[in-house]
Design a protein around this motif. Structure first.
Motif, mmCIF file in Angstrom:
data_model
loop_
_atom_site.group_PDB
_atom_site.id
_atom_site.type_symbol
_atom_site.label_atom_id
_atom_site.label_comp_id
_atom_site.label_asym_id
_atom_site.label_seq_id
_atom_site.Cartn_x
_atom_site.Cartn_y
_atom_site.Cartn_z
ATOM 1 N N THR A 67 -3.954 3.357 4.640
ATOM 2 C CA THR A 67 -2.638 2.725 4.581
ATOM 3 C C THR A 67 -2.552 1.773 3.403
ATOM 4 O OG1 THR A 67 -2.381 2.921 6.981
ATOM 5 C CG2 THR A 67 -0.969 1.312 5.864
ATOM 6 N N ASP A 68 -3.579 0.955 3.204
ATOM 7 C CA ASP A 68 -3.595 0.022 2.075
ATOM 8 C C ASP A 68 -3.613 0.760 0.736
ATOM 9 O OD1 ASP A 68 -3.546 -2.108 3.803
ATOM 10 O OD2 ASP A 68 -5.677 -2.575 3.613
ATOM 11 N N ILE A 69 -4.355 1.850 0.662
ATOM 12 C CA ILE A 69 -4.420 2.636 -0.576
ATOM 13 C C ILE A 69 -3.047 3.222 -0.900
ATOM 14 C CG2 ILE A 69 -5.333 4.774 -1.575
ATOM 15 C CD1 ILE A 69 -7.996 4.092 -0.119
ATOM 16 N N GLU A 127 -6.587 2.137 8.396
ATOM 17 C CA GLU A 127 -6.071 0.937 7.723
ATOM 18 C C GLU A 127 -6.370 0.984 6.228
ATOM 19 O OE1 GLU A 127 -6.183 -2.523 11.121
ATOM 20 O OE2 GLU A 127 -7.999 -2.154 9.954
ATOM 21 N N ARG A 128 -7.542 1.473 5.896
ATOM 22 C CA ARG A 128 -7.923 1.582 4.484
ATOM 23 C C ARG A 128 -6.981 2.547 3.766
ATOM 24 N NH1 ARG A 128 -11.662 4.633 1.281
ATOM 25 N NH2 ARG A 128 -12.431 3.338 -0.419
ATOM 26 N N GLU A 179 4.939 -1.649 8.353
ATOM 27 C CA GLU A 179 4.549 -2.973 7.873
ATOM 28 C C GLU A 179 5.634 -3.578 7.000
ATOM 29 O OE1 GLU A 179 0.708 -3.480 6.062
ATOM 30 O OE2 GLU A 179 -0.214 -2.075 7.470
ATOM 31 N N MET A 207 -0.102 2.135 0.138
ATOM 32 C CA MET A 207 0.835 1.075 -0.215
ATOM 33 C C MET A 207 0.579 0.612 -1.660
ATOM 34 S SD MET A 207 2.042 -2.325 1.873
ATOM 35 C CE MET A 207 1.990 -1.462 3.403
ATOM 36 N N GLY A 208 -0.689 0.496 -2.025
ATOM 37 C CA GLY A 208 -1.021 0.114 -3.392
ATOM 38 C C GLY A 208 -0.536 1.141 -4.397
ATOM 39 N N TYR A 231 -12.377 -3.631 6.474
ATOM 40 C CA TYR A 231 -11.404 -2.825 7.189
ATOM 41 C C TYR A 231 -11.909 -2.501 8.587
ATOM 42 C CZ TYR A 231 -9.187 -2.178 2.703
ATOM 43 O OH TYR A 231 -8.564 -2.398 1.517
ATOM 44 N N ALA A 236 2.505 2.187 6.815
ATOM 45 C CA ALA A 236 2.895 1.353 5.674
ATOM 46 C C ALA A 236 4.385 1.013 5.749
ATOM 47 C CB ALA A 236 2.569 2.063 4.362
#
Length: 96
Positions: A10-12, A7-8, A59, A14-15, A2, A56
């Motif tokens: 955001t990914d968490i 960004e991390r 994206e 979204m997951g 990352y 998120a």
């Protein structure tokens, strides 16, 4: 790797939204994901998480607005999705 903590996060987030959709056994599509993220954003009070939710959603919206190659997705009785795409439409070089 990352580039940033943002960004991390955001990914968490979204997951987490995807897992919630899967647990409900509802449709898993960009539009369903966007709706879920919007719902999460409406109740989130933590500023860093609000920003991550906004990223998120951006994206997902970019994915929805990007024209996808034309094609058809068909789900069979075994819940397997088959995707048929129209490659170039000319038919040249096709051997059947």
């Amino acid at each position: 790797m990352y580039r940033s903590d943002e960004e991390r996060l955001t990914d968490i987030i979204m997951g987490d939204a995807i897992l919630q959709l899967l647990k409900k056994s509802g449709p898993l599509s960009p539009r369903a994901l966007l709706d879920k993220l919007r719902g999460m954003a409406s109740i989130e009070r933590d500023p860093p998480r609000q920003q991550a939710l906004s990223r998120a959603m951006s994206e997902v919206m970019n994915h929805i607005e990007t024209p996808q190659s034309s094609g058809v997705a068909i789900k069979n009785t075994d819940n397997v999705t088959h995707i048929f795409r129209n490659r170039d439409g000319s038919g040249n070089g096709t051997k059947h």
